[in-house]
Design an enzyme around this catalytic site. Structure first.
Site, PDB file in Angstrom:
ATOM      1  N   LYS A   1      27.609  32.801  43.107  1.00 54.06           N
ATOM      2  CA  LYS A   1      28.411  31.578  42.969  1.00 54.06           C
ATOM      3  C   LYS A   1      27.643  30.373  43.532  1.00 54.06           C
ATOM      4  CE  LYS A   1      32.802  34.136  43.116  1.00 54.06           C
ATOM      5  NZ  LYS A   1      34.033  34.416  43.910  1.00 54.06           N
TER       6      LYS A   1
ATOM      7  N   TYR B   1      37.908  33.263  34.443  1.00 58.98           N
ATOM      8  CA  TYR B   1      38.975  33.627  35.384  1.00 58.98           C
ATOM      9  C   TYR B   1      40.369  33.594  34.737  1.00 58.98           C
ATOM     10  CZ  TYR B   1      35.969  33.819  39.548  1.00 58.98           C
ATOM     11  OH  TYR B   1      35.036  34.178  40.495  1.00 58.98           O
TER      12      TYR B   1
ATOM     13  N   GLU C   1      33.117  40.386  30.352  1.00 61.67           N
ATOM     14  CA  GLU C   1      32.379  39.328  31.056  1.00 61.67           C
ATOM     15  C   GLU C   1      30.931  39.241  30.567  1.00 61.67           C
ATOM     16  OE1 GLU C   1      35.188  39.662  35.060  1.00 61.67           O
ATOM     17  OE2 GLU C   1      33.082  40.261  35.215  1.00 61.67           O
TER      18      GLU C   1
HETATM   19  P1  DAT Z   1      37.167  39.367  43.446  1.00 62.67           P
HETATM   20  O1  DAT Z   1      36.242  38.178  43.357  1.00 62.67           O
HETATM   21  O2  DAT Z   1      36.927  40.149  44.706  1.00 62.67           O
HETATM   22  O3  DAT Z   1      37.152  40.217  42.205  1.00 62.67           O
HETATM   23  P2  DAT Z   1      39.717  38.334  42.483  1.00 62.67           P
HETATM   24  O4  DAT Z   1      39.242  38.686  41.120  1.00 62.67           O
HETATM   25  O5  DAT Z   1      41.057  38.830  42.901  1.00 62.67           O
HETATM   26  O6  DAT Z   1      38.663  38.792  43.603  1.00 62.67           O
HETATM   27  O7  DAT Z   1      39.734  36.750  42.643  1.00 62.67           O
HETATM   28  C1  DAT Z   1      38.671  35.975  42.144  1.00 62.67           C
HETATM   29  C2  DAT Z   1      38.295  34.960  43.193  1.00 62.67           C
HETATM   30  O8  DAT Z   1      39.404  34.107  43.447  1.00 62.67           O
HETATM   31  C3  DAT Z   1      37.918  35.539  44.557  1.00 62.67           C
HETATM   32  O9  DAT Z   1      36.563  35.941  44.620  1.00 62.67           O
HETATM   33  C4  DAT Z   1      38.213  34.404  45.474  1.00 62.67           C
HETATM   34  C5  DAT Z   1      39.418  33.728  44.818  1.00 62.67           C
HETATM   35  N1  DAT Z   1      40.657  34.209  45.428  1.00 62.67           N
HETATM   36  C6  DAT Z   1      41.227  35.431  45.267  1.00 62.67           C
HETATM   37  N2  DAT Z   1      42.358  35.531  45.966  1.00 62.67           N
HETATM   38  C7  DAT Z   1      42.505  34.341  46.611  1.00 62.67           C
HETATM   39  C8  DAT Z   1      43.475  33.814  47.499  1.00 62.67           C
HETATM   40  N3  DAT Z   1      44.543  34.530  47.894  1.00 62.67           N
HETATM   41  N4  DAT Z   1      43.284  32.550  47.959  1.00 62.67           N
HETATM   42  C9  DAT Z   1      42.226  31.804  47.574  1.00 62.67           C
HETATM   43  N5  DAT Z   1      41.276  32.254  46.728  1.00 62.67           N
HETATM   44  C10 DAT Z   1      41.412  33.492  46.253  1.00 62.67           C
END
Ligand code: DAT
Ligand code: MG
Length: 148
Positions: free
Chosen positions: A9, A49, A126
């Site tokens: 990132k 996302y 992806e």
């Molecule tokens: P990961 O990146 O571990 O697969 P994810 O797919 O659930 O996690 O979420 C994507 C991204 O979104 C993550 O890397 C950081 C952000 N994120 C996830 N949950 C969050 C939260 N509760 N508050 C703020 N940002 C969050």
């Protein structure tokens, strides 16, 4: 052979962690199959996302991902999706074990340095989104020293 999508990132790029992160996947024994340095726009980040579009943090997440260049990669190897997630560590760096990338290099959930696909099916999606041109066909000459 299984493949996963890994993205360093914008904070990982800015902080000079590119070599360190690539080194961890290389030294594990996984094979690099795709690599691009690029900046993505809002609609692309929203597509990446899309599953999180209803989350309260979605707009902040998109803003973060488009804030600078990223390194998009495809890595290949046995169980690379699950093992890649272990190398990366838990989503919230507060819960990521030391020795993982997020455990070693991140503090905030919104600056957690790296993305990795969470399943074989999302990896396939992806990789298609980030590498529509396709990826390199090659096999490392070390393959039989790493795999049985
Ligand atoms: P990961 O990146 O571990 O697969 P994810 O797919 O659930 O996690 O979420 C994507 C991204 O979104 C993550 O890397 C950081 C952000 N994120 C996830 N949950 C969050 C939260 N509760 N508050 C703020 N940002 C969050
Ligand atoms: Mg995820």
């Amino acid at each position: 052979m299984e493949q996963t999508f890994i993205m360093i990132k914008p904070d990982g790029v800015q902080r000079g962690l590119v070599g360190e992160i690539i080194g961890r996947f290389e030294k594990k024994g996984f094979t690099l199959k795709g690599l691009k340095f690029m900046t993505v726009d809002r609609s692309f980040a929203e597509k990446h996302y899309a599953d999180l579009s209803e989350k309260p943090f979605f707009s902040g997440l998109v803003k973060y991902i488009i804030s600078g260049p990223v390194v998009a990669m495809v890595w290949e190897g046995k169980n690379v999706v699950v093992t890649g997630r272990k190398i990366i560590g838990a989503t919230n760096p507060a819960d990521s074990a030391p020795g993982t990338i997020r455990g070693d290099y991140a503090i905030a959930i919104g600056r957690n340095v790296i993305h990795g696909s969470d399943a074989v099916e999302s990896a396939r999606k992806e990789i298609g989104l980030w590498f529509p041109e396709g990826i390199a066909e090659w096999r490392s000459s070390l393959h039989h020293w790493i795999n049985e």
